[in-house]
Design an enzyme around this catalytic site. Structure first.
Site, PDB file in Angstrom:
ATOM      1  N   PRO A  96       0.822  -1.289   0.162  1.00  0.00           N
ATOM      2  CA  PRO A  96       0.130  -0.027   0.047  1.00  0.00           C
ATOM      3  C   PRO A  96       0.993   1.261   0.032  1.00  0.00           C
ATOM      4  CG  PRO A  96      -0.645  -1.442   1.707  1.00  0.00           C
ATOM      5  CD  PRO A  96       0.847  -2.213   1.369  1.00  0.00           C
ATOM      6  N   SER A 103       6.813   1.498   0.357  1.00  0.00           N
ATOM      7  CA  SER A 103       6.470   1.301  -1.214  1.00  0.00           C
ATOM      8  C   SER A 103       7.480   2.115  -2.106  1.00  0.00           C
ATOM      9  CB  SER A 103       5.095   1.522  -1.244  1.00  0.00           C
ATOM     10  OG  SER A 103       4.778   2.711  -1.404  1.00  0.00           O
ATOM     11  N   ALA A 105      10.573   2.945  -1.659  1.00  0.00           N
ATOM     12  CA  ALA A 105      11.844   2.359  -1.665  1.00  0.00           C
ATOM     13  C   ALA A 105      11.819   1.028  -2.242  1.00  0.00           C
ATOM     14  CB  ALA A 105      12.311   2.187  -0.276  1.00  0.00           C
ATOM     15  N   ASP A 147      14.702   3.000   4.967  1.00  0.00           N
ATOM     16  CA  ASP A 147      13.846   2.539   4.237  1.00  0.00           C
ATOM     17  C   ASP A 147      14.522   1.708   3.004  1.00  0.00           C
ATOM     18  OD1 ASP A 147      11.996   3.635   5.744  1.00  0.00           O
ATOM     19  OD2 ASP A 147      10.515   4.145   4.342  1.00  0.00           O
TER      20      ASP A 147
HETATM   21  C1  MEV Z   1       9.758   6.376   7.440  1.00  0.00           C
HETATM   22  O1  MEV Z   1       9.746   4.874   7.201  1.00  0.00           O
HETATM   23  C2  MEV Z   1      10.690   6.571   8.896  1.00  0.00           C
HETATM   24  C3  MEV Z   1      11.105   7.859   9.255  1.00  0.00           C
HETATM   25  O2  MEV Z   1      11.878   7.663  10.349  1.00  0.00           O
HETATM   26  C4  MEV Z   1      11.507   8.948   8.057  1.00  0.00           C
HETATM   27  C5  MEV Z   1      13.170   8.322   7.646  1.00  0.00           C
HETATM   28  O3  MEV Z   1      13.610   7.589   8.208  1.00  0.00           O
HETATM   29  O4  MEV Z   1      13.413   8.832   6.789  1.00  0.00           O
HETATM   30  C6  MEV Z   1       9.787   8.714   9.741  1.00  0.00           C
END
Ligand code: MEV
Length: 308
Positions: A96, A103, A105, A147
């Site tokens: 999603p 998604s 990445a 990610d």
């Molecule tokens: C996003 O999946 C995770 C965050 O910590 C942003 C990041 O690490 O780039 C919110």
């Protein structure tokens, strides 16, 4: 024709604070995947077909900073290809979008691998990761890189920004239930909101991020010795700090509460927050009960994943 798939990911601990140099723990979620297929086409040009997001366009018609276009251009330039052959990049994904499951990445990693293989020069993981990180910057300005790292290497990661990737040992397998609010929440917005808080009072938020970092370190040790009860408590503590950062929401809090009340050992939001997903630590036997409780509390979907 070449094809490549990349998994989704969830952050177990440490989102947001990871942008400020604290550690975070994340694991791949192989139940959901993004797949890129690159094939020759006879009509000429480079076509991108992504039915999930209703996109069917020629590369030259997309803005250069469109994340999909940027990824494709970055592969050509890394491989010094100035005259790419006519081809179609076909994307499919069961991850999603804007839900904290990585998604963006996963799509980048799948394209980079499938396209570089199609061009006869498959890129090594390190370069795949570096190019996917550049694409992450288009999804939000200051990504930590967690990610793209988890998705590229597809293994559990103890991540610190700009440090070499470290994996961790899982002492005893544990089960995570992912509950989706169904609310799409771009990471850019929640990361921007935390940045505003931090800019207004750096000493206060640095302390909060340090506390998150301690939770992450303790969680890693609990995972390594298989101490599931402690892991649950640490999830609850991490969620409280994410609430303080204003990245939770009524819907996420309702799902977290429902999970705890139906027997989960701990629960927290996961990823950017303000929508997207929460995760709960469950015992296999009570997973169906937690899933039912999450659905009645408004979850649009649940996914069970085993961390082993
Ligand atoms: C996003 O999946 C995770 C965050 O910590 C942003 C990041 O690490 O780039 C919110």
């Amino acid at each position: 024709m070449t094809t490549s798939s990349a998994p989704g990911k969830i952050i177990l601990f440490g989102e947001h604070a990871v942008v400020y140099g604290r550690p975070a723990l994340a694991v791949p979620v192989t139940q959901v995947q993004a797949t890129a297929t690159v094939s020759e086409n006879s009509r000429g040009g480079i076509m991108i077909e992504a039915p999930n997001i209703n996109l069917s366009a020629e590369l030259s018609r997309l803005a250069p900073d469109h994340p999909l276009a940027a990824v494709i251009h970055s592969v050509f330039s890394t491989l010094s290809i100035s005259n790419p052959p006519a081809c179609t990049v076909y994307l499919q994904s069961t991850i999603p979008v804007a839900s904290g499951l990585g998604s963006g990445a996963a799509v980048s990693v799948a394209i980079i691998r499938a396209l570089s293989a199609f061009l006869g020069q498959p890129l090594p993981d390190e370069q795949v990761n570096a190019l996917a990180f550049e694409a992450e910057k288009l999804y939000h300005d200051t990504p930590s890189g967690i990610d793209n790292t988890v998705v590229t290497y597809s293994k559990p990661v103890y991540f610190i920004k700009r440090k070499p990737i470290k994996t961790f040992h899982v002492g005893a397998p544990f089960t995570i239930m992912i509950g989706g609010t169904g609310i799409s929440a771009p990471t850019k917005e929640s990361v921007g909101a935390v940045r505003k808080l931090w800019e207004a009072d750096k000493p206060r938020w640095e302390k909060v991020f340090t506390r998150v970092g301690e939770i992450v370190w303790n969680a890693r040790q609990a995972i390594e010795r298989g101490d599931i009860a402690e892991l649950g408590r640490l999830m609850d503590a991490n969620h409280a700090l994410l609430q303080a950062m204003t990245v939770s929401s009524v819907e996420l809090d309702q799902l977290v509460e429902a999970a705890r009340n139906s027997g989960a050992l701990g629960a927290k939001l996961s990823g950017g927050g303000r929508g997207g997903n929460m995760i709960a630590l469950v015992e296999k036997e009570n997973a169906p009960e937690v899933a039912r409780a999450l659905s009645s509390a408004g979850a649009k979907r649940t996914i069970v994943t085993q961390v082993a």
